[in-house]
Design a protein around this motif. Structure first.
Motif, mmCIF file in Angstrom:
data_model
loop_
_atom_site.group_PDB
_atom_site.id
_atom_site.type_symbol
_atom_site.label_atom_id
_atom_site.label_comp_id
_atom_site.label_asym_id
_atom_site.label_seq_id
_atom_site.Cartn_x
_atom_site.Cartn_y
_atom_site.Cartn_z
ATOM 1 N N PRO A 117 -0.614 -10.660 15.667
ATOM 2 C CA PRO A 117 -1.939 -10.390 16.259
ATOM 3 C C PRO A 117 -2.689 -9.284 15.523
ATOM 4 C CG PRO A 117 -0.304 -10.667 17.963
ATOM 5 C CD PRO A 117 0.445 -10.661 16.691
ATOM 6 N N GLY A 118 -1.989 -8.293 15.051
ATOM 7 C CA GLY A 118 -2.675 -7.176 14.389
ATOM 8 C C GLY A 118 -2.910 -7.399 12.921
ATOM 9 N N GLY A 119 -2.505 -8.558 12.372
ATOM 10 C CA GLY A 119 -2.660 -8.792 10.945
ATOM 11 C C GLY A 119 -1.673 -7.947 10.151
ATOM 12 N N TYR A 120 -2.039 -7.659 8.923
ATOM 13 C CA TYR A 120 -1.182 -6.866 8.031
ATOM 14 C C TYR A 120 -2.039 -5.777 7.378
ATOM 15 C CZ TYR A 120 1.509 -11.127 8.649
ATOM 16 O OH TYR A 120 2.169 -12.200 9.181
ATOM 17 N N PRO A 121 -2.435 -4.755 8.141
ATOM 18 C CA PRO A 121 -3.390 -3.755 7.622
ATOM 19 C C PRO A 121 -2.846 -2.978 6.442
ATOM 20 C CG PRO A 121 -2.461 -3.062 9.725
ATOM 21 C CD PRO A 121 -2.052 -4.476 9.545
ATOM 22 N N GLY A 122 -1.545 -2.872 6.308
ATOM 23 C CA GLY A 122 -0.976 -2.097 5.207
ATOM 24 C C GLY A 122 -0.663 -2.935 3.991
ATOM 25 N N PHE A 123 -1.065 -4.186 3.955
ATOM 26 C CA PHE A 123 -0.696 -5.071 2.852
ATOM 27 C C PHE A 123 -1.362 -4.608 1.553
ATOM 28 C CE2 PHE A 123 -1.769 -8.640 0.101
ATOM 29 C CZ PHE A 123 -0.511 -9.152 -0.114
ATOM 30 N N SER A 124 -0.614 -4.656 0.460
ATOM 31 C CA SER A 124 -1.142 -4.388 -0.877
ATOM 32 C C SER A 124 -0.255 -5.103 -1.879
ATOM 33 C CB SER A 124 -1.174 -2.881 -1.168
ATOM 34 O OG SER A 124 0.141 -2.348 -1.166
ATOM 35 N N ILE A 125 -0.756 -5.222 -3.093
ATOM 36 C CA ILE A 125 -0.008 -5.886 -4.166
ATOM 37 C C ILE A 125 0.803 -4.845 -4.917
ATOM 38 C CG2 ILE A 125 -0.214 -7.208 -6.305
ATOM 39 C CD1 ILE A 125 -2.719 -8.464 -5.196
ATOM 40 N N ARG A 126 2.110 -5.105 -5.024
ATOM 41 C CA ARG A 126 3.020 -4.187 -5.702
ATOM 42 C C ARG A 126 3.701 -4.917 -6.861
ATOM 43 N NH1 ARG A 126 7.054 -3.467 -2.011
ATOM 44 N NH2 ARG A 126 6.266 -5.171 -0.729
ATOM 45 N N PRO A 127 3.926 -4.178 -7.957
ATOM 46 C CA PRO A 127 3.521 -2.805 -8.272
ATOM 47 C C PRO A 127 2.006 -2.705 -8.464
ATOM 48 C CG PRO A 127 4.469 -3.846 -10.185
ATOM 49 C CD PRO A 127 4.656 -4.795 -9.071
ATOM 50 N N ALA A 144 10.687 -10.854 8.941
ATOM 51 C CA ALA A 144 11.109 -9.489 9.315
ATOM 52 C C ALA A 144 12.055 -8.867 8.281
ATOM 53 C CB ALA A 144 11.752 -9.502 10.708
ATOM 54 N N PRO A 145 13.147 -9.511 7.894
ATOM 55 C CA PRO A 145 14.054 -8.864 6.947
ATOM 56 C C PRO A 145 13.513 -8.836 5.519
ATOM 57 C CG PRO A 145 14.846 -11.053 7.475
ATOM 58 C CD PRO A 145 13.699 -10.787 8.382
ATOM 59 N N LEU A 146 12.409 -9.502 5.262
ATOM 60 C CA LEU A 146 11.909 -9.570 3.892
ATOM 61 C C LEU A 146 10.593 -8.831 3.709
ATOM 62 C CD1 LEU A 146 12.599 -13.373 3.296
ATOM 63 C CD2 LEU A 146 13.964 -11.447 2.479
ATOM 64 N N MET A 147 10.242 -7.950 4.644
ATOM 65 C CA MET A 147 8.961 -7.248 4.554
ATOM 66 C C MET A 147 8.855 -6.409 3.290
ATOM 67 S SD MET A 147 6.729 -8.015 6.781
ATOM 68 C CE MET A 147 5.615 -6.643 6.555
ATOM 69 N N ASP A 148 9.992 -5.948 2.756
ATOM 70 C CA ASP A 148 9.927 -5.143 1.537
ATOM 71 C C ASP A 148 9.508 -5.982 0.332
ATOM 72 O OD1 ASP A 148 12.325 -6.546 1.746
ATOM 73 O OD2 ASP A 148 13.284 -5.227 0.267
ATOM 74 N N LYS A 149 9.601 -7.313 0.452
ATOM 75 C CA LYS A 149 9.172 -8.186 -0.646
ATOM 76 C C LYS A 149 7.727 -8.646 -0.467
ATOM 77 C CE LYS A 149 13.366 -8.196 -2.273
ATOM 78 N NZ LYS A 149 13.703 -7.434 -3.500
ATOM 79 N N PHE A 150 7.130 -8.426 0.694
ATOM 80 C CA PHE A 150 5.785 -8.891 1.012
ATOM 81 C C PHE A 150 4.763 -8.211 0.088
ATOM 82 C CE2 PHE A 150 2.296 -9.156 4.455
ATOM 83 C CZ PHE A 150 1.911 -10.399 3.982
ATOM 84 N N GLY A 151 4.032 -9.025 -0.692
ATOM 85 C CA GLY A 151 3.020 -8.488 -1.584
ATOM 86 C C GLY A 151 3.526 -8.169 -2.967
ATOM 87 N N VAL A 152 4.793 -8.440 -3.269
ATOM 88 C CA VAL A 152 5.338 -8.125 -4.591
ATOM 89 C C VAL A 152 4.797 -9.125 -5.608
ATOM 90 C CG1 VAL A 152 7.436 -8.046 -5.982
ATOM 91 C CG2 VAL A 152 7.411 -7.032 -3.703
ATOM 92 N N ASP A 153 4.288 -8.616 -6.734
ATOM 93 C CA ASP A 153 3.837 -9.452 -7.844
ATOM 94 C C ASP A 153 5.047 -9.754 -8.712
ATOM 95 O OD1 ASP A 153 2.649 -10.713 -9.954
ATOM 96 O OD2 ASP A 153 1.658 -8.917 -10.752
#
Length: 982
Positions: A117-127, A144-153
């Protein structure tokens, strides 16, 4: 004697002991091999299932170019990964971005509330950092367990980027070559697979097309131990140990099926870091089997202590054999001579059988239910390329390719199950490289009520096959001849009909119009005879295909009236149409073939009637929920026929009375084509007739009940079509000069700009120099034909997207298929029907985004135009800013406009109001094309009078056209002709 017998007994007992011991070990070895291979197959099946899952993800993305996060989540949730793919730890999608899309993409992900519901306000492309392209992990499951990979280029890693590029260019799975140590819990090795995703509907024929269509990649990550453990759990013997390695050789040619120091350890059932026990040849069974991991080699190393595979009986069997041997040797000794004699007799019988079967001119073999060969004659061994001794006892899959062995076994299995003889045909390549054909008869061999084996005898029928191929080649030659004759006849017919059509538009003198109309109608008649011959040939060859289109009976019968009404009136006949109550007016079928049969029957009725009325009826014969059997009748009051004449109808090249041929004409094919068409449409045909009392021809057709058809649609087509073609730049590729003139004038009359090429080579040169909205391509041309030209266009990166429409006199379905196979977008036959050609052009140009607006080319400075008289901008845009074409077509329009005004005045003199409005419609488009906007507006007003106008209004508008044309001629002379360097 007894000592000799005792010595013999001891020797036999020892020999049996050794043989039994070896048999026990061989059986254990076989069990070990089967266990290892079944586990190998299980591993391969699991790898394939995971590869198929990746392909399934690609198929999901191919359903839409804008798949949402919630759709991806629902799809993965429906897979029930935990139960069906327990080794998978992650499923993801990496989207391709260019630098200009980065900010919009980040904002879109942050605002995505489809799952959170709140979206992903902290999302960014890494590195971080700006790069030309990104491949960002956008969709991940489980999230949930893969949030550290979310946004990885993932493309930021050069090695991964290289692998992604290779996968994108090849379209194949990119399997992780680098094992990843996951620290747990528990610690284990993980691998991944990725597969490119291409945009829906885009071509993927070469690397350039795949790069253009590439939109990202899907991937999975899985645990190697879980993958392998599922296969291990299926093994019946838990003492078998498995160690899995990934081959470390960079070059595929350097791979070896042995464990080498460069191989990477993926799995060890004793523990990831545990050492393998020494491979003692005397104590262990040991083997290494390959497993294909999407093109990479895995080595499955199986080990087991031999004694772990021995059964309780195996441990005592050698000793039992020793005792049995000693105890029975004396009895064996007594029968030794008898057995020796029996063996010699059996050998003699076998030699006799082999001699007989080796002499048979056929391939003979026997096979048991386990697919093992138990006999093969010399010819069979020669075909397989191995000695007979190497065939007996071997499985079919061990001696021939698996696909061929499975195909042969499928037939043999049916013989085992049905216990009946089967015949089949197969082919193979002999030692000389020649293709041979075999006719095989397979027979079950029954013993005591059960079928234990089959025997097959194959006879060489290569010569018969060659005769069949020669017959097929002759049939193809006939089809090619028919196609070529179609082209050779239709090409001059196109010129005759087309030139007559063009001339009729410009000639007003009554006698000349009469001559031209007779040429035009005679050409149409000759074309009808040609079509009859071609249709008859296609029906005879079984190549005529029916269409399925929605149509109305009213329109169908109206077409009959419009085409034959004038000829009927000329003979003093009245055409009457009758649709019986209860018959649906909206139907679905092939209206063209229905119309063809009705036209033929009605034309015959007109031909053989002198006066009175011809009635065309349609009534339901059988009415179902979705289909109706419709009966059509054509009743005349003509010369009629006798019973003998009726009996001779519906045969090729036959007429009821040969003496009528000179009086009435005809090819004798019309009725037989009508009969075959009626039968193709699920009906029949017949006639009721009496000499001197007229005839009633009838036929039936099974038609679907159709949907509503828009009756007003046809009235709106012409204006929309001409608007779509207006200003289009068209390349006409045609070697026939008359066809060039016909095509060019038809298209230019519709407002298009036409450039002519005499052959394919000229067309390629022009396409590389200029841009065209469409290419009209003839097929048969000298120097370079249309097929080769189209293939070159599709292969050239700059020209691959060019719209190519075949325009040819070859009218067969095979010709159309060949054109489309060569890469052409559409197919139009000659002689060209202008309305059909314009409709096809308009539809395809609209699909390609409409007429391209070309950048202005350098042109001589022009004086400011009079806004309401001559729009130079519109003239320049229509003809590509080319001064010479602007002058040419402006001057051509002057002459055409004068002729149109003269035709309008002649029509007004005859009070032909409809003709005046048609002339207004025809002149409007060409006026707008050359920028004569006020003149075009007056013509448009004339056209609109067709709905609610009268002759007085038409006369006022025509009177305004002549002074407007004079002003336009002055403007053309001032702005264009004065600057003509000629």
């Amino acid at each position: 004697m007894w000592s000799a017998g005792l010595s013999l007994a001891l020797a036999i007992g020892c020999a049996l002991f050794v043989a039994a011991d070896r048999t026990v070990e061989d059986d254990a070895q076989q069990r070990f091999d089967n266990l290892a291979r079944s586990t190998q197959y299980s591993l391969s099946a699991r790898v394939k299932s995971y590869s198929d899952l990746v392909r399934g993800l690609v198929a999901l993305f191919r359903t839409s170019d804008s798949l949402s996060r919630s759709q991806f989540h629902e799809y993965v949730d429906a897979l029930d990964v935990a139960r069906n793919f327990p080794a998978i730890e992650a499923l993801n999608y990496a989207q391709l971005l260019v630098a200009g899309e980065r900010d919009a993409f980040i904002a879109g992900v942050r605002a995505d509330t489809s799952l959170t519901p709140g979206g992903y306000p902290g999302f960014s492309i890494r590195p971080g950092g700006v790069r030309a392209q990104y491949q960002v992990l956008t969709f991940l499951e489980p999230m949930a367990p893969l949030m550290d990979k979310f946004g990885v280029d993932i493309a930021a890693n050069p090695a991964i980027d290289k692998a992604l590029a290779q996968s994108r260019d090849s379209g194949r799975v990119s399997a992780s070559g680098q094992a990843i140590l996951v620290r747990g819990p528990p610690p284990h090795i993980a691998l991944g697979m990725r597969l490119p995703v291409y945009r829906k509907g885009m071509p993927l024929g070469d690397v350039g097309e795949r790069r253009a269509a590439y939109m990202g990649s899907v991937g999975i990550g899985f645990s190697v131990p879980k993958l392998v453990q599922g296969a291990i759990d299926e093994m019946a013997v838990s003492q078998v140990h498995l160690t899995l390695y990934a081959d470390g050789a960079v070059d595929a040619e350097q791979r070896h099926l042995i464990i080498e120091k460069d191989d990477r350890l993926l799995f060890n059932d004793r523990g990831l870091m545990a050492e393998a026990p020494p491979a003692d040849p005397g104590a262990y069974f040991d083997t290494v089997l390959p497993v294909d991991f999407n093109g990479s080699l895995w080595k499955a190393h199986f080990q087991v202590r031999k004694t772990d595979l021995y059964t309780a009986f195996d441990r005592y069997f050698p000793w039992i054999a020793l005792l049995t041997g000693c105890a029975g040797s004396m009895l064996i000794f007594a029968y030794f001579v008898t057995l020796n004699l029996s063996r010699r007799e059996a050998i003699a019988q076998r030699l006799l059988l082999d001699t007989v079967l080796d002499s048979v001119d056929a391939h003979v073999y026997m096979k048991d239910q386990e697919r093992r060969y138990i006999y093969a004659n010399a010819k069979m061994a020669a075909v397989m390329g191995v000695p007979v001794a190497h065939i007996i006892g071997k499985l079919d899959r061990e001696l021939m390719p698996a696909a061929r062995a499975d195909a042969a076994w499928e037939l043999e299995r049916q013989v085992f199950e049905a216990r009946l003889k089967r015949t089949s045909e197969e082919q193979y390549v002999d030692g000389a490289g020649e293709l041979r054909y075999l006719w095989t008869v397979t027979v079950p061999l029954a013993h005591e009520g059960s079928v234990n084996a089959v025997i097959a005898l194959s006879t060489d029928v290569t010569e018969l096959q060659r005769l069949k191929q020669q017959a097929d080649a002759a049939n193809r030659a006939k089809s090619d001849f028919l196609s070529n004759m179609s082209h050779e006849i239709r090409t001059p017919m196109n010129s005759i009909i087309g030139m007559a059509h063009l001339a009729l538009k410009t000639v007003a003198e009554p006698r000349q119009r009469d001559y031209l109309q007779k040429i035009y109608h005679s050409g149409q008649h000759l074309l009808g005879l040609i079509n009859d011959i071609l249709d008859f040939s296609k029906i005879e060859a079984g190549k005529l295909e029916l269409e399925e289109l929605d149509f109305t009976l009213d329109t169908l019968l109206a077409n009959i009236s419009s085409q034959l009404g004038q000829s009927a009136a000329a003979r003093g006949l009245n055409l009457a149409f009758e649709i019986r109550p209860g018959l649906a007016h909206q139907l679905r079928g092939d209206p063209l073939r229905l119309e063809q049969v009705l036209l033929n029957l009605t034309s015959n009725a007109i031909k053989f009637s002198e006066n009175g009325q011809i009635v065309i009826r349609a009534r339901p014969q059988e009415d179902g929920a979705s289909h109706t059997l419709v009966r059509f009748e054509v009743q005349d009051s003509g010369i009629g026929m006798s019973e003998q004449q009726v009996a001779q109808l519906f045969h090729p090249f036959h007429q009821a009375d040969p003496s009528t041929t000179r009086k009435y004409g005809g090819s004798g094919l019309g009725l037989v084509i009508s009969k075959q068409l009626a039968e193709l449409m699920g009906g029949a045909i017949g006639v009721d007739s009496e000499a001197g009392a007229g005839s009633t021809f009838w036929f039936s057709a099974c038609l679907e009940k159709g949907v509503e058809v828009d009756a007003n649609g046809a009235d709106l087509v012409q204006a929309e079509v001409l608007d779509a073609i207006l200003g289009a730049s068209i390349l006409l590729v045609e070697d026939n000069i008359f066809s060039q003139q016909v095509g060019q004038e038809l298209l230019e009359d519709a407002g298009a700009s036409v450039c002519v090429a005499n052959n394919g080579r000229e067309a390629i040169d022009l396409l590389l120099k200029e841009r065209f909205d469409c290419v009209l391509m003839d097929v048969q041309m000298p120097t370079m034909d249309g097929f080769e030209t189209t293939r070159l266009i599709r292969a050239h990166p700059q020209l691959a997207g060019t719209l190519v429409i075949a325009m040819t006199a070859n009218a067969g379905s095979e010709d159309k298929a060949r054109c489309l196979e060569a890469g052409m977008d559409e197919f139009v036959t000659k002689p060209i029907a202008p309305q059909l050609l314009f409709t096809v052009l308009a539809r395809w140009i609209a699909q390609r985004g409409g007429v391209r607006v070309r950048p202005p080319a350098p042109t001589p400075a022009l004086a400011p135009a009079l806004e309401s008289t001559l729009d130079l901008a519109a003239l320049a845009q229509t003809f590509g800013h080319k001064p010479e074409k602007m002058r040419k077509f402006a001057l051509m329009f002057q002459g055409a406009a004068r002729d149109s005004i003269a035709e309008m005045r002649a029509a007004l003199a005859q009070d032909d109001f409809l003709r005046v409005t048609e002339l207004g419609h025809r002149t409007k488009s060409s006026a707008r094309a050359v920028g004569a906007m006020r003149f075009g507006a007056l013509c448009h007003s004339l056209e609109e009078l067709a709905t609610d106008g009268d002759l007085a209004q038409a006369r006022r508008l025509v009177a305004q056209l002549e002074p407007e044309l004079e002003r336009l001629e002055e403007q053309i002379a001032l702005e264009l002709t004065a600057r003509d360097p000629g």
